[in-house]
Design an enzyme around this catalytic site. Structure first.
Site, PDB file in Angstrom:
ATOM      1  N   SER A   1      -2.989  -7.422   3.331  1.00 22.94           N
ATOM      2  CA  SER A   1      -3.230  -7.226   4.773  1.00 22.94           C
ATOM      3  C   SER A   1      -3.613  -8.546   5.414  1.00 22.94           C
ATOM      4  O   SER A   1      -3.122  -8.891   6.503  1.00 22.94           O
ATOM      5  CB  SER A   1      -4.353  -6.205   4.986  1.00 22.94           C
ATOM      6  OG  SER A   1      -3.998  -4.962   4.466  1.00 22.94           O
TER       7      SER A   1
ATOM      8  N   HIS B   1       0.841  -1.207   0.000  1.00 24.37           N
ATOM      9  CA  HIS B   1       0.000   0.000   0.000  1.00 24.37           C
ATOM     10  C   HIS B   1       0.875   1.257   0.000  1.00 24.37           C
ATOM     11  O   HIS B   1       0.628   2.203  -0.742  1.00 24.37           O
ATOM     12  CB  HIS B   1      -0.874   0.069   1.264  1.00 24.37           C
ATOM     13  CG  HIS B   1      -1.946  -0.966   1.368  1.00 24.37           C
ATOM     14  ND1 HIS B   1      -2.138  -1.706   2.515  1.00 24.37           N
ATOM     15  CD2 HIS B   1      -2.907  -1.365   0.502  1.00 24.37           C
ATOM     16  CE1 HIS B   1      -3.177  -2.512   2.357  1.00 24.37           C
ATOM     17  NE2 HIS B   1      -3.655  -2.329   1.133  1.00 24.37           N
TER      18      HIS B   1
ATOM     19  N   LYS C   1     -18.139  -0.589  13.825  1.00 26.84           N
ATOM     20  CA  LYS C   1     -17.936  -2.038  13.661  1.00 26.84           C
ATOM     21  C   LYS C   1     -16.659  -2.460  14.350  1.00 26.84           C
ATOM     22  O   LYS C   1     -15.646  -1.788  14.244  1.00 26.84           O
ATOM     23  CB  LYS C   1     -17.838  -2.383  12.175  1.00 26.84           C
ATOM     24  CG  LYS C   1     -19.108  -2.906  11.579  1.00 26.84           C
ATOM     25  CD  LYS C   1     -18.755  -3.643  10.326  1.00 26.84           C
ATOM     26  CE  LYS C   1     -19.947  -4.134   9.562  1.00 26.84           C
ATOM     27  NZ  LYS C   1     -19.567  -4.493   8.206  1.00 26.84           N
TER      28      LYS C   1
ATOM     29  N   ARG D   1      -2.211  -5.996  -8.173  1.00 27.95           N
ATOM     30  CA  ARG D   1      -1.169  -7.016  -8.021  1.00 27.95           C
ATOM     31  C   ARG D   1      -1.270  -8.076  -9.099  1.00 27.95           C
ATOM     32  O   ARG D   1      -0.271  -8.673  -9.479  1.00 27.95           O
ATOM     33  CB  ARG D   1      -1.305  -7.703  -6.646  1.00 27.95           C
ATOM     34  CG  ARG D   1      -0.915  -6.833  -5.487  1.00 27.95           C
ATOM     35  CD  ARG D   1      -1.378  -7.436  -4.177  1.00 27.95           C
ATOM     36  NE  ARG D   1      -2.827  -7.520  -4.133  1.00 27.95           N
ATOM     37  CZ  ARG D   1      -3.544  -7.766  -3.062  1.00 27.95           C
ATOM     38  NH1 ARG D   1      -2.952  -8.010  -1.915  1.00 27.95           N
ATOM     39  NH2 ARG D   1      -4.852  -7.807  -3.107  1.00 27.95           N
TER      40      ARG D   1
END
Ligand code: PNS
Length: 158
Positions: free
Chosen positions: A128, A17, A41, A91
């Protein structure tokens, strides 16, 4: 002034990122790293505020980059701030398949354009979720995420 938004969940930001954000900052006058998601959340490793703080630390050396968060439609954020460009990393063809309908939907909704930067080969396998899985079981994520993020992940999984 041309401003671009780099949107994502960034749970957490990875070196892949960061490379995209850094490269985008050379093409636009200003880049906003936008953490999307519902702040109430509790899913995810890091809260929205924690993600923002981790990003703030790792972009501190980039003068034309800042971080923000948003809980609604991405295009509502870009329209409200008169921003006409989104930047995302690609990617692989899997990313392309995932990103294409979102880019087309966003463009249909407001005309916002999505620019794709091809991920540097060094970072092509980083996500991630994979870094979280590795860190969760005690694997070494050095070089996959910034050092401050690695430490924050270690703290979470301690
Ligand atoms: O890091 P991610 O999960 O690949 O990012 C996806 C993201 C945040 C760009 C996408 O989920 C998004 O735009 N969320 C905000 C809500 C929204 O606008 N949804 C419609 C997208 S067409």
């Amino acid at each position: 002034m041309t401003t671009a938004v780099c949107p994502g969940s960034f749970d957490p930001i990875t070196n892949g990122h960061l490379d995209i954000v850094t490269r985008a900052s050379r093409h636009f006058d200003e880049v906003v790293v936008l953490v999307t998601g519902n702040p109430t959340k509790t899913s995810g490793l890091f809260s929205i505020d924690e993600r923002v703080e981790l990003i703030r630390e790792v972009i501190a050396h980039l003068p034309n980059v800042r971080v923000d968060s948003w809980g609604g439609l991405l295009v509502d954020y870009t329209s409200a701030h008169h921003i006409t460009a989104l930047v995302k990393g690609l990617r692989s063809s899997l990313d392309y398949e995932y990103e294409l309908p979102m880019a087309q939907m966003n463009r249909r909704l407001t005309g916002v354009d999505t620019y794709f930067l091809l991920t540097d080969e060094k970072y092509g396998y980083i996500s991630s979720s994979l870094t979280k899985e590795v860190a969760k079981y005690g694997g070494d994520v050095t070089g996959l995420v910034p050092d401050s993020v690695r430490e924050a992940m270690a703290e979470k999984y301690r």
